[in-house]
Design a protein around this motif. Structure first.
Motif, PDB file in Angstrom:
ATOM      1  N   GLN A 134       1.604   8.946  13.200  1.00 43.83           N
ATOM      2  CA  GLN A 134       2.427  10.139  13.359  1.00 43.83           C
ATOM      3  C   GLN A 134       2.270  10.758  14.745  1.00 43.83           C
ATOM      4  OE1 GLN A 134       1.077  12.346   9.931  1.00 43.83           O
ATOM      5  NE2 GLN A 134       1.870  10.773   8.547  1.00 43.83           N
ATOM      6  N   GLU A 135       1.189  10.410  15.429  1.00 54.12           N
ATOM      7  CA  GLU A 135       0.958  10.870  16.809  1.00 54.12           C
ATOM      8  C   GLU A 135       1.405   9.836  17.841  1.00 54.12           C
ATOM      9  OE1 GLU A 135      -3.087  13.318  15.434  1.00 54.12           O
ATOM     10  OE2 GLU A 135      -3.234  11.377  16.446  1.00 54.12           O
ATOM     11  N   ASP A 136       2.074   8.763  17.375  1.00 54.95           N
ATOM     12  CA  ASP A 136       2.558   7.676  18.253  1.00 54.95           C
ATOM     13  C   ASP A 136       1.418   7.031  19.031  1.00 54.95           C
ATOM     14  OD1 ASP A 136       5.264   7.951  17.515  1.00 54.95           O
ATOM     15  OD2 ASP A 136       5.523   9.603  18.925  1.00 54.95           O
ATOM     16  N   ARG A 137       0.296   6.819  18.366  1.00 54.93           N
ATOM     17  CA  ARG A 137      -0.872   6.230  19.022  1.00 54.93           C
ATOM     18  C   ARG A 137      -1.101   4.779  18.612  1.00 54.93           C
ATOM     19  NH1 ARG A 137      -5.614  10.045  17.472  1.00 54.93           N
ATOM     20  NH2 ARG A 137      -6.782   8.345  18.477  1.00 54.93           N
ATOM     21  N   LEU A 138      -0.235   4.215  17.767  1.00 53.37           N
ATOM     22  CA  LEU A 138      -0.396   2.828  17.343  1.00 53.37           C
ATOM     23  C   LEU A 138       0.638   1.956  18.041  1.00 53.37           C
ATOM     24  CD1 LEU A 138      -0.833   3.225  13.455  1.00 53.37           C
ATOM     25  CD2 LEU A 138      -2.611   3.224  15.227  1.00 53.37           C
ATOM     26  N   HIS A 139       0.246   0.711  18.321  1.00 58.24           N
ATOM     27  CA  HIS A 139       1.176  -0.251  18.915  1.00 58.24           C
ATOM     28  C   HIS A 139       1.646  -1.250  17.875  1.00 58.24           C
ATOM     29  CE1 HIS A 139       0.583   1.343  22.916  1.00 58.24           C
ATOM     30  NE2 HIS A 139      -0.721   1.251  22.767  1.00 58.24           N
ATOM     31  N   PHE A 140       1.676  -0.834  16.646  1.00 64.84           N
ATOM     32  CA  PHE A 140       2.299  -1.584  15.557  1.00 64.84           C
ATOM     33  C   PHE A 140       2.894  -0.563  14.606  1.00 64.84           C
ATOM     34  CE2 PHE A 140      -2.198  -1.056  14.504  1.00 64.84           C
ATOM     35  CZ  PHE A 140      -2.146  -0.457  13.253  1.00 64.84           C
ATOM     36  N   ARG A 141       3.787  -1.020  13.746  1.00 62.66           N
ATOM     37  CA  ARG A 141       4.449  -0.129  12.795  1.00 62.66           C
ATOM     38  C   ARG A 141       3.843  -0.327  11.413  1.00 62.66           C
ATOM     39  NH1 ARG A 141       8.743  -1.119   9.265  1.00 62.66           N
ATOM     40  NH2 ARG A 141       9.824   0.753   8.545  1.00 62.66           N
ATOM     41  N   ILE A 142       3.595   0.763  10.718  1.00 61.38           N
ATOM     42  CA  ILE A 142       3.137   0.682   9.330  1.00 61.38           C
ATOM     43  C   ILE A 142       4.368   0.687   8.434  1.00 61.38           C
ATOM     44  CG2 ILE A 142       1.773   1.768   7.507  1.00 61.38           C
ATOM     45  CD1 ILE A 142       0.053   3.054   9.664  1.00 61.38           C
ATOM     46  N   GLY A 143       4.582  -0.418   7.722  1.00 62.55           N
ATOM     47  CA  GLY A 143       5.775  -0.550   6.889  1.00 62.55           C
ATOM     48  C   GLY A 143       5.637   0.126   5.541  1.00 62.55           C
ATOM     49  N   SER A 144       4.443   0.094   4.961  1.00 58.08           N
ATOM     50  CA  SER A 144       4.189   0.722   3.666  1.00 58.08           C
ATOM     51  C   SER A 144       2.688   0.809   3.456  1.00 58.08           C
ATOM     52  CB  SER A 144       4.830  -0.083   2.524  1.00 58.08           C
ATOM     53  OG  SER A 144       4.156  -1.326   2.351  1.00 58.08           O
ATOM     54  N   LEU A 244       7.044   7.073   4.926  1.00 61.39           N
ATOM     55  CA  LEU A 244       7.128   5.647   4.622  1.00 61.39           C
ATOM     56  C   LEU A 244       6.741   5.455   3.157  1.00 61.39           C
ATOM     57  CD1 LEU A 244       3.872   4.801   4.598  1.00 61.39           C
ATOM     58  CD2 LEU A 244       4.214   4.765   7.055  1.00 61.39           C
ATOM     59  N   PRO A 245       7.110   4.323   2.562  1.00 57.67           N
ATOM     60  CA  PRO A 245       6.819   4.105   1.141  1.00 57.67           C
ATOM     61  C   PRO A 245       5.309   4.065   0.878  1.00 57.67           C
ATOM     62  CG  PRO A 245       8.490   2.573   1.920  1.00 57.67           C
ATOM     63  CD  PRO A 245       7.914   3.223   3.133  1.00 57.67           C
ATOM     64  N   MET A 246       4.877   4.805  -0.159  1.00 58.85           N
ATOM     65  CA  MET A 246       3.478   4.814  -0.553  1.00 58.85           C
ATOM     66  C   MET A 246       3.393   4.725  -2.073  1.00 58.85           C
ATOM     67  SD  MET A 246       1.555   7.658   1.852  1.00 58.85           S
ATOM     68  CE  MET A 246       2.282   9.055   0.969  1.00 58.85           C
ATOM     69  N   ARG A 247       2.378   4.035  -2.549  1.00 57.32           N
ATOM     70  CA  ARG A 247       2.108   3.971  -3.990  1.00 57.32           C
ATOM     71  C   ARG A 247       0.608   4.095  -4.214  1.00 57.32           C
ATOM     72  NH1 ARG A 247       4.637  -0.220  -8.337  1.00 57.32           N
ATOM     73  NH2 ARG A 247       6.206   1.446  -8.277  1.00 57.32           N
ATOM     74  N   LEU A 248       0.231   4.776  -5.282  1.00 57.28           N
ATOM     75  CA  LEU A 248      -1.154   4.826  -5.739  1.00 57.28           C
ATOM     76  C   LEU A 248      -1.254   4.067  -7.044  1.00 57.28           C
ATOM     77  CD1 LEU A 248      -4.089   5.923  -5.771  1.00 57.28           C
ATOM     78  CD2 LEU A 248      -3.196   7.949  -6.965  1.00 57.28           C
ATOM     79  N   ILE A 249      -2.132   3.049  -7.075  1.00 52.65           N
ATOM     80  CA  ILE A 249      -2.469   2.342  -8.313  1.00 52.65           C
ATOM     81  C   ILE A 249      -3.858   2.804  -8.714  1.00 52.65           C
ATOM     82  CG2 ILE A 249      -2.816   0.105  -9.415  1.00 52.65           C
ATOM     83  CD1 ILE A 249      -0.906  -1.110  -7.367  1.00 52.65           C
ATOM     84  N   SER A 250      -3.959   3.464  -9.856  1.00 55.88           N
ATOM     85  CA  SER A 250      -5.197   4.154 -10.226  1.00 55.88           C
ATOM     86  C   SER A 250      -5.787   3.636 -11.526  1.00 55.88           C
ATOM     87  CB  SER A 250      -4.922   5.657 -10.360  1.00 55.88           C
ATOM     88  OG  SER A 250      -6.062   6.344 -10.831  1.00 55.88           O
ATOM     89  N   GLY A 251      -7.050   3.205 -11.456  1.00 55.66           N
ATOM     90  CA  GLY A 251      -7.807   2.908 -12.657  1.00 55.66           C
ATOM     91  C   GLY A 251      -8.295   4.215 -13.256  1.00 55.66           C
ATOM     92  N   THR A 252      -7.825   4.566 -14.443  1.00 59.26           N
ATOM     93  CA  THR A 252      -8.086   5.902 -14.982  1.00 59.26           C
ATOM     94  C   THR A 252      -9.491   6.057 -15.544  1.00 59.26           C
ATOM     95  OG1 THR A 252      -7.153   5.279 -17.139  1.00 59.26           O
ATOM     96  CG2 THR A 252      -5.646   6.244 -15.518  1.00 59.26           C
ATOM     97  N   ARG A 270       4.767  14.533  -2.142  1.00 60.69           N
ATOM     98  CA  ARG A 270       6.185  14.621  -2.497  1.00 60.69           C
ATOM     99  C   ARG A 270       6.676  13.307  -3.088  1.00 60.69           C
ATOM    100  NH1 ARG A 270      10.674  13.400   0.613  1.00 60.69           N
ATOM    101  NH2 ARG A 270       9.270  12.929   2.351  1.00 60.69           N
ATOM    102  N   ASP A 271       7.390  13.389  -4.217  1.00 64.58           N
ATOM    103  CA  ASP A 271       7.938  12.204  -4.888  1.00 64.58           C
ATOM    104  C   ASP A 271       6.849  11.146  -5.109  1.00 64.58           C
ATOM    105  OD1 ASP A 271      10.504  13.360  -4.839  1.00 64.58           O
ATOM    106  OD2 ASP A 271      10.893  12.539  -2.847  1.00 64.58           O
ATOM    107  N   ALA A 272       5.711  11.587  -5.614  1.00 66.33           N
ATOM    108  CA  ALA A 272       4.553  10.694  -5.779  1.00 66.33           C
ATOM    109  C   ALA A 272       4.891   9.476  -6.631  1.00 66.33           C
ATOM    110  CB  ALA A 272       3.394  11.471  -6.399  1.00 66.33           C
ATOM    111  N   ASP A 273       4.578   8.310  -6.105  1.00 63.90           N
ATOM    112  CA  ASP A 273       4.776   7.025  -6.787  1.00 63.90           C
ATOM    113  C   ASP A 273       3.405   6.556  -7.264  1.00 63.90           C
ATOM    114  OD1 ASP A 273       5.226   4.430  -7.582  1.00 63.90           O
ATOM    115  OD2 ASP A 273       6.274   3.820  -5.764  1.00 63.90           O
ATOM    116  N   MET A 274       3.214   6.472  -8.582  1.00 59.55           N
ATOM    117  CA  MET A 274       1.906   6.148  -9.135  1.00 59.55           C
ATOM    118  C   MET A 274       2.008   5.160 -10.278  1.00 59.55           C
ATOM    119  SD  MET A 274      -0.122   9.794  -9.371  1.00 59.55           S
ATOM    120  CE  MET A 274      -0.784   9.128 -10.896  1.00 59.55           C
ATOM    121  N   VAL A 275       0.979   4.328 -10.385  1.00 57.57           N
ATOM    122  CA  VAL A 275       0.808   3.438 -11.527  1.00 57.57           C
ATOM    123  C   VAL A 275      -0.603   3.666 -12.061  1.00 57.57           C
ATOM    124  CG1 VAL A 275       0.646   1.042 -12.308  1.00 57.57           C
ATOM    125  CG2 VAL A 275       2.390   1.693 -10.632  1.00 57.57           C
ATOM    126  N   SER A 276      -0.725   3.961 -13.347  1.00 59.74           N
ATOM    127  CA  SER A 276      -2.030   4.185 -13.971  1.00 59.74           C
ATOM    128  C   SER A 276      -2.416   2.994 -14.831  1.00 59.74           C
ATOM    129  CB  SER A 276      -2.001   5.456 -14.834  1.00 59.74           C
ATOM    130  OG  SER A 276      -1.769   6.604 -14.040  1.00 59.74           O
TER     131      SER A 276
END
Length: 306
Positions: A134-144, A244-252, A270-276
């Motif tokens: 987010q600070e434009d300090r990487l020389h690669f792109r994070i896709g997800s 960018l797309p994010m998902r949390l896979i959580s062992g409950t 925001r719009d949290a994408d989760m799998v439990s």
């Protein structure tokens, strides 16, 4: 029945990953600040980078590795102080330094877009990388980004007693005097009832921990818990600002970063994408690799579908 067949297939795939010795033999080392860093690369497709947790190593991913390499160019490493990488004493270990290591490695490989899949300690490294992106300090792109159980929000992290003691002024003595029995007792507590570690698993994890005098630096490595508190606004902000797309896979069933962490993720992202995953503990990718693989595969399918 389909789930049973899939589980059997996943088990066969996991066995194909071979032994810990084979895992080591299949890797390569590169240098970071004069220290040898262990890494593995396999597969074809868009680069997928796997980042492990504390106090283990890239071996954590061994059961899901054969599935992932069929669809991605998969890269993993043992961060400095972990697994088969060097474990210098008197070194100032930090999440920021590990992020420097990962960033330098990926930029040195000349990668364009990478997808990040992180667990535990690795989640904090990814949060720092997101902030740098987010600070434009990487020389690669994070896709997800996909997260497995980790202390994304330090206010709901519930460390084990042994972890608290390692952070204390007595940490050096506790670290150097850690016995296998104490390690196994505490390590077992992190797992759910579905697939606890067997004797060989515990042997492998203990070997990785003690390799190259690893017990002598645990009290230094675990200071990342304080870093999470100090950098809380930066790292949680990086999650909230991510576009960018994010998902949390959580062992409950995880006693340290389970239900409360997942609930907090849903509250703050925001719009949290989760799998439990029920009855799965702190190491979902080791305990239930097929479920984690399908959760990740479906996430990437959604991404590909726009």
């Amino acid at each position: 029945m389909d789930h049973v067949i899939a589980g059997a297939w996943a088990g066969a795939q996991a066995r194909e990953a071979g032994s810990l010795e084979g895992w080591q033999q299949g890797g390569k080392w590169f240098s970071y600040g004069g220290h040898a860093i262990f890494s593995r690369m396999a597969g074809q497709g868009e680069p997928l980078v796997l980042l492990h947790g504390f106090p283990t190593a890239s071996w954590d991913w061994s059961r899901i590795w054969p599935m992932l390499v069929q669809q991605h160019s998969v890269l993993a490493l043992d961060m400095l102080g972990f697994g088969f990488s060097d474990k210098p004493t008197g070194y100032h270990y930090s999440i920021e330094d590990q992020a420097d290591l990962v960033q330098g490695w990926l930029e040195g490989l000349g990668l364009g877009t990478v997808h990040l899949f992180a667990h535990d300690y690795g989640c904090s490294v990814v949060q720092e990388l997101l902030a740098r992106d987010q600070e434009d300090r990487l020389h690669f792109r994070i896709g997800s980004v996909c997260f497995l159980n980790g202390a994304l929000f330090p206010e709901v992290h519930n460390p084990l007693f042994i972890q608290r003691v390692l952070r204390s002024p007595l940490g050096g003595l506790i670290s150097r005097g850690l016995t296998r029995r104490t390690f196994e007792y505490n390590f077992r507590r992190l797992f759910g009832t579905q697939n606890p570690p067997d004797r060989q698993d515990l042997e492998d994890f203990w070997h990785l921990l003690t390799y190259n005098n690893g017990r002598g630096i645990l009290h230094h490595l675990i200071q990342f818990m304080e870093e999470r508190r100090c950098h809380r606004n930066r790292w949680v902000g990086a999650l909230q600002l991510a576009r960018l797309p994010m998902r949390l896979i959580s062992g409950t069933a995880d006693p340290v970063s389970g239900v409360a962490m997942a609930r907090r993720y849903r509250e703050l992202i925001r719009d949290a994408d989760m799998v439990s995953l029920r009855n799965v503990g702190h190491y979902p990718h080791f305990e239930s690799p097929w479920d984690v693989f399908t959760g990740y595969r479906d996430f990437r399918k959604q991404l590909a579908g726009g």
